[in-house]
Design an enzyme around this catalytic site. Sequence first.
Site, short mmCIF file in Angstrom:
data_model
loop_
_atom_site.label_atom_id
_atom_site.label_comp_id
_atom_site.label_asym_id
_atom_site.label_seq_id
_atom_site.Cartn_x
_atom_site.Cartn_y
_atom_site.Cartn_z
CE LYS A 42 -2.12 -1.13 3.86
NZ LYS A 42 -1.43 -2.41 4.15
NE ARG B 115 -4.77 -1.65 10.07
CZ ARG B 115 -3.74 -1.17 9.39
NH1 ARG B 115 -3.82 -0.03 8.77
NH2 ARG B 115 -2.64 -1.86 9.35
NE ARG C 150 7.65 -2.37 6.19
CZ ARG C 150 6.33 -2.36 6.36
NH1 ARG C 150 5.56 -1.78 5.47
NH2 ARG C 150 5.80 -2.94 7.39
NE ARG D 214 5.98 -0.27 9.93
CZ ARG D 214 4.84 -0.32 9.25
NH1 ARG D 214 4.71 0.33 8.11
NH2 ARG D 214 3.84 -1.03 9.71
NE ARG E 191 1.86 -4.94 11.11
CZ ARG E 191 2.92 -4.65 10.35
NH1 ARG E 191 4.11 -5.11 10.68
NH2 ARG E 191 2.77 -3.90 9.29
P1 AP5 Z 1 4.75 -1.57 1.89
O1 AP5 Z 1 4.43 -0.75 0.69
O2 AP5 Z 1 5.45 -0.93 3.02
O3 AP5 Z 1 3.44 -2.33 2.40
P2 AP5 Z 1 2.17 -1.79 3.19
O4 AP5 Z 1 1.00 -2.43 2.58
O5 AP5 Z 1 2.19 -0.30 3.27
O6 AP5 Z 1 2.47 -2.47 4.60
P3 AP5 Z 1 2.35 -1.91 6.08
O7 AP5 Z 1 3.08 -2.87 6.95
O8 AP5 Z 1 2.74 -0.48 6.15
O9 AP5 Z 1 0.84 -2.06 6.31
P4 AP5 Z 1 0.09 -2.08 7.61
O10 AP5 Z 1 -1.27 -1.90 7.09
O11 AP5 Z 1 0.29 -3.25 8.47
O12 AP5 Z 1 0.79 -0.91 8.46
P5 AP5 Z 1 0.31 0.55 8.84
O13 AP5 Z 1 1.48 1.41 8.82
O14 AP5 Z 1 -0.90 0.92 8.07
O15 AP5 Z 1 5.58 -2.85 1.38
C1 AP5 Z 1 6.10 -3.82 2.28
C2 AP5 Z 1 7.48 -4.28 1.79
O16 AP5 Z 1 7.32 -5.03 0.56
C3 AP5 Z 1 8.45 -3.13 1.45
O17 AP5 Z 1 9.76 -3.53 1.80
C4 AP5 Z 1 8.31 -2.97 -0.07
O18 AP5 Z 1 9.48 -2.45 -0.65
C5 AP5 Z 1 8.04 -4.40 -0.51
N1 AP5 Z 1 7.16 -4.47 -1.68
C6 AP5 Z 1 6.10 -3.66 -1.97
N2 AP5 Z 1 5.52 -4.03 -3.15
C7 AP5 Z 1 6.23 -5.12 -3.59
C8 AP5 Z 1 6.10 -5.96 -4.75
N3 AP5 Z 1 5.15 -5.76 -5.67
N4 AP5 Z 1 6.99 -7.00 -4.88
C9 AP5 Z 1 7.97 -7.20 -3.93
N5 AP5 Z 1 8.12 -6.43 -2.82
C10 AP5 Z 1 7.27 -5.40 -2.65
O19 AP5 Z 1 -0.17 0.31 10.36
C11 AP5 Z 1 0.74 0.01 11.39
C12 AP5 Z 1 -0.02 -0.14 12.70
O20 AP5 Z 1 -0.68 1.10 13.04
C13 AP5 Z 1 -1.15 -1.16 12.71
O21 AP5 Z 1 -0.67 -2.47 12.99
C14 AP5 Z 1 -2.07 -0.61 13.80
O22 AP5 Z 1 -1.57 -0.93 15.09
C15 AP5 Z 1 -1.97 0.88 13.61
N6 AP5 Z 1 -2.98 1.41 12.68
C16 AP5 Z 1 -2.75 2.00 11.47
N7 AP5 Z 1 -3.89 2.36 10.88
C17 AP5 Z 1 -4.89 2.00 11.72
C18 AP5 Z 1 -6.31 2.08 11.64
N8 AP5 Z 1 -6.91 2.63 10.56
N9 AP5 Z 1 -7.03 1.58 12.68
C19 AP5 Z 1 -6.43 1.04 13.76
N10 AP5 Z 1 -5.09 0.93 13.89
C20 AP5 Z 1 -4.32 1.40 12.87
ZN ZN Z 2 2.35 1.08 4.86
#
Ligand code: AP5
Ligand code: ZN
Length: 218
Positions: free
Chosen positions: A13, A88, A123, A156, A167
């Site tokens: 994402k 989410r 990552r 991270r 997660r």
């Molecule tokens: P990346 O692009 O970083 O993936 P992502 O989908 O953004 O993953 P996140 O871990 O950031 O998602 P998340 O939803 O768990 O975390 P968030 O920060 O929202 O890609 C991942 C890796 O793969 C990278 O190294 C990239 O280079 C690689 N990659 C990408 N595309 C690729 C491809 N096509 N092929 C190969 N490699 C690839 O949330 C974190 C925490 O915050 C949550 O756990 C929760 O505690 C809290 N939180 C956030 N939002 C909320 C909400 N709305 N409600 C409640 N709690 C929340």
């Molecule tokens: Zn992300």
Amino acid sequence: MRLILLGAPGAGKGTQANYIREKFNIPQISTGDMLRAAVKAGTPLGLEAKAIMDAGGLVRDDIIIGLVKERIAQPDAANGFLFDGFPRTIPQAEAMIAAGVDIDYVVEIDVPDAAIVDRMAGRRVHVASGRTYHVKYNPPKVEGKDDETGEDLIQRDDDKEEVVLKRLGVYHEQTEVLVGFYGKMAASGDEKAPKYIKIDGTQAVEAVRDQTLKALGA
Ligand code: AP5
Ligand code: ZN
């Protein structure tokens, strides 16, 4: 344009948000990035959120909804925005509908669990900008350094394998229902309903980018 990027942790994402944001000149609103900024600044929200995030759980809906409402009221969001990692849960999605926030597109990036742990382990993130790399799949030009600023990249805290698995479990329990939620809205024929786009996220980063931008008419 207002859109939602939906997908499991590590689906890509944040990576794709960067391209979409640039192409359409809209701000990326990542609740994960906002929470990490609060943790870093040591605000009361950050102190509360840190333990939840480190354990792989979800921060309370009312807190998240408040944060997002405040963010989309900012002038730079007036012409659209990209939600990354929000909504989410069903209550978060319903809060946007209740607030009259119409969404144009929901883009689901589909990646099976088996590919996720490998992605998280490699990552690397530039905290200030949110730019995301992977040591193998999307390496920076200089190892450990951000392409644009040359600043250090970090891992991270929630990318440890056991937290990633937690997660993923939370995603399947609480977030995946949104696939059906928005899918049904899209199929309803209601002209205000978002269009639903599903992309195979197992392809290379550039292929996912090209397909996504094409589906968005760019
Ligand atoms: P990346 O692009 O970083 O993936 P992502 O989908 O953004 O993953 P996140 O871990 O950031 O998602 P998340 O939803 O768990 O975390 P968030 O920060 O929202 O890609 C991942 C890796 O793969 C990278 O190294 C990239 O280079 C690689 N990659 C990408 N595309 C690729 C491809 N096509 N092929 C190969 N490699 C690839 O949330 C974190 C925490 O915050 C949550 O756990 C929760 O505690 C809290 N939180 C956030 N939002 C909320 C909400 N709305 N409600 C409640 N709690 C929340
Ligand atoms: Zn992300």
